[in-house]
Design a protein around this motif. Structure first.
Motif, PDB file in Angstrom:
ATOM      1  N   GLN A  12      21.543  -4.306  28.746  1.00 32.05           N
ATOM      2  CA  GLN A  12      20.367  -4.599  27.709  1.00 32.05           C
ATOM      3  C   GLN A  12      20.803  -3.851  26.555  1.00 32.05           C
ATOM      4  OE1 GLN A  12      16.272  -4.490  28.931  1.00 32.05           O
ATOM      5  NE2 GLN A  12      15.988  -2.934  27.485  1.00 32.05           N
ATOM      6  N   ARG A  13      21.504  -2.492  26.605  1.00 29.33           N
ATOM      7  CA  ARG A  13      21.492  -1.599  25.424  1.00 29.33           C
ATOM      8  C   ARG A  13      22.603  -2.315  24.482  1.00 29.33           C
ATOM      9  NH1 ARG A  13      25.179   0.465  22.956  1.00 29.33           N
ATOM     10  NH2 ARG A  13      26.608  -0.540  24.205  1.00 29.33           N
ATOM     11  N   ARG A  14      22.093  -2.234  23.036  1.00 30.45           N
ATOM     12  CA  ARG A  14      22.970  -2.858  21.920  1.00 30.45           C
ATOM     13  C   ARG A  14      23.114  -1.573  21.017  1.00 30.45           C
ATOM     14  NH1 ARG A  14      24.488  -5.968  25.143  1.00 30.45           N
ATOM     15  NH2 ARG A  14      26.298  -4.515  25.011  1.00 30.45           N
ATOM     16  N   SER A  15      23.882  -1.537  20.206  1.00 29.57           N
ATOM     17  CA  SER A  15      23.697  -0.513  19.025  1.00 29.57           C
ATOM     18  C   SER A  15      22.640  -1.153  18.136  1.00 29.57           C
ATOM     19  CB  SER A  15      25.144  -0.322  18.451  1.00 29.57           C
ATOM     20  OG  SER A  15      26.019   0.183  19.174  1.00 29.57           O
ATOM     21  N   THR A  16      22.000  -0.148  17.581  1.00 29.42           N
ATOM     22  CA  THR A  16      20.736  -0.304  16.842  1.00 29.42           C
ATOM     23  C   THR A  16      21.134   0.199  15.439  1.00 29.42           C
ATOM     24  OG1 THR A  16      19.422  -0.181  18.541  1.00 29.42           O
ATOM     25  CG2 THR A  16      18.266  -0.052  16.301  1.00 29.42           C
ATOM     26  N   ARG A  17      20.863  -0.648  14.340  1.00 27.79           N
ATOM     27  CA  ARG A  17      21.108  -0.125  12.792  1.00 27.79           C
ATOM     28  C   ARG A  17      19.844  -0.439  11.865  1.00 27.79           C
ATOM     29  NH1 ARG A  17      25.816  -2.621  15.015  1.00 27.79           N
ATOM     30  NH2 ARG A  17      27.552  -0.934  15.418  1.00 27.79           N
ATOM     31  N   SER A  18      18.847  -0.524  12.617  1.00 23.76           N
ATOM     32  CA  SER A  18      17.707  -0.551  12.024  1.00 23.76           C
ATOM     33  C   SER A  18      16.614   0.047  12.557  1.00 23.76           C
ATOM     34  CB  SER A  18      17.180  -2.000  11.469  1.00 23.76           C
ATOM     35  OG  SER A  18      15.801  -2.265  10.975  1.00 23.76           O
ATOM     36  N   LEU A  89      23.351   7.055   8.774  1.00 19.20           N
ATOM     37  CA  LEU A  89      22.606   7.118   9.864  1.00 19.20           C
ATOM     38  C   LEU A  89      21.392   6.118  10.175  1.00 19.20           C
ATOM     39  CD1 LEU A  89      21.958  11.077   9.411  1.00 19.20           C
ATOM     40  CD2 LEU A  89      23.505   9.515  10.935  1.00 19.20           C
ATOM     41  N   TYR A  90      21.527   4.962   9.070  1.00 19.48           N
ATOM     42  CA  TYR A  90      20.774   3.877   9.149  1.00 19.48           C
ATOM     43  C   TYR A  90      19.357   4.249   8.919  1.00 19.48           C
ATOM     44  CZ  TYR A  90      24.895   1.397  10.240  1.00 19.48           C
ATOM     45  OH  TYR A  90      26.431   1.115  10.263  1.00 19.48           O
ATOM     46  N   HIS A  91      19.041   5.353   8.407  1.00 18.87           N
ATOM     47  CA  HIS A  91      17.730   5.704   8.258  1.00 18.87           C
ATOM     48  C   HIS A  91      16.861   6.191   9.517  1.00 18.87           C
ATOM     49  CE1 HIS A  91      17.925   5.068   3.977  1.00 18.87           C
ATOM     50  NE2 HIS A  91      18.513   3.915   4.225  1.00 18.87           N
TER      51      HIS A  91
END
Ligand SMILES: Cc1cc2nc3c(=O)[nH]c(=O)nc-3n(C[C@H](O)[C@H](O)[C@H](O)COP(=O)(O)O)c2cc1C
Length: 139
Positions: A12-18, A89-91
């Motif tokens: 399930q893990r995916r890179s998050t950018r938001s 750091l995508y905030h």
């Protein structure tokens, strides 16, 4: 096919950018860091986890990383470094820096990478995208 909660979280893990603005809870952070400490290591647990949640410091780190990117050989990274809108750091409201002792007598990068993966999977299992994108760096 065999499946269980651990295998589900890994897939399930995916890179998050938001990221949500709300801060992770203290007990969640504690559980994530503890998971990092249970990672395999090559002998001396020479890593450190530094948690940064101060907005001004996060912004300083973003700007410093972008300045570094501006000097890189890779054009794509130079472009990102020069992009005023880009936040590397995508905030994210929380950053965990995984660092290690350069003088460690074992290959530290492997220890840091293993610890980082534990942090990521623990974060996924707890908050699913509350925080992500953790990178091993040596200091
Ligand atoms: C060592 C390392 C460095 C990475 N650097 C970045 C990065 O600078 N920016 C970014 O957005 N993602 C970065 N990532 C995330 C990868 O882009 C991502 O893991 C890959 O595209 C696979 O996607 P997934 O994580 O969603 O499975 C990095 C991942 C690793 C392991």
């Amino acid at each position: 096919m065999i499946t269980n909660e651990t295998l589900k979280v890994i897939k399930q893990r995916r890179s998050t950018r938001s990221f949500k603005e709300e801060q992770i809870k203290g007990e969640e952070m504690q559980a994530i860091l503890e998971a990092g400490m249970y990672a395999p290591n090559a002998g001396n647990q020479a890593w450190h986890f530094t948690v940064i949640q101060n907005k001004k410091l996060l912004e300083k780190l973003n700007l410093a990383a972008k300045q570094g990117a501006q000097q890189m050989d890779i054009e794509h990274l130079r472009e990102l470094g020069n992009d005023k809108e880009f936040n590397c750091l995508y905030h994210a409201p929380t950053l965990i820096i995984v660092s290690g002792d350069e003088k460690a007598f074992v290959p530290l990068e492997a220890d840091c990478a293993a610890a980082t993966q534990n942090l990521l999977l623990a974060a996924e299992s707890i908050g699913g995208g509350l925080l992500d994108f953790l990178r091993p760096i040596s200091v």
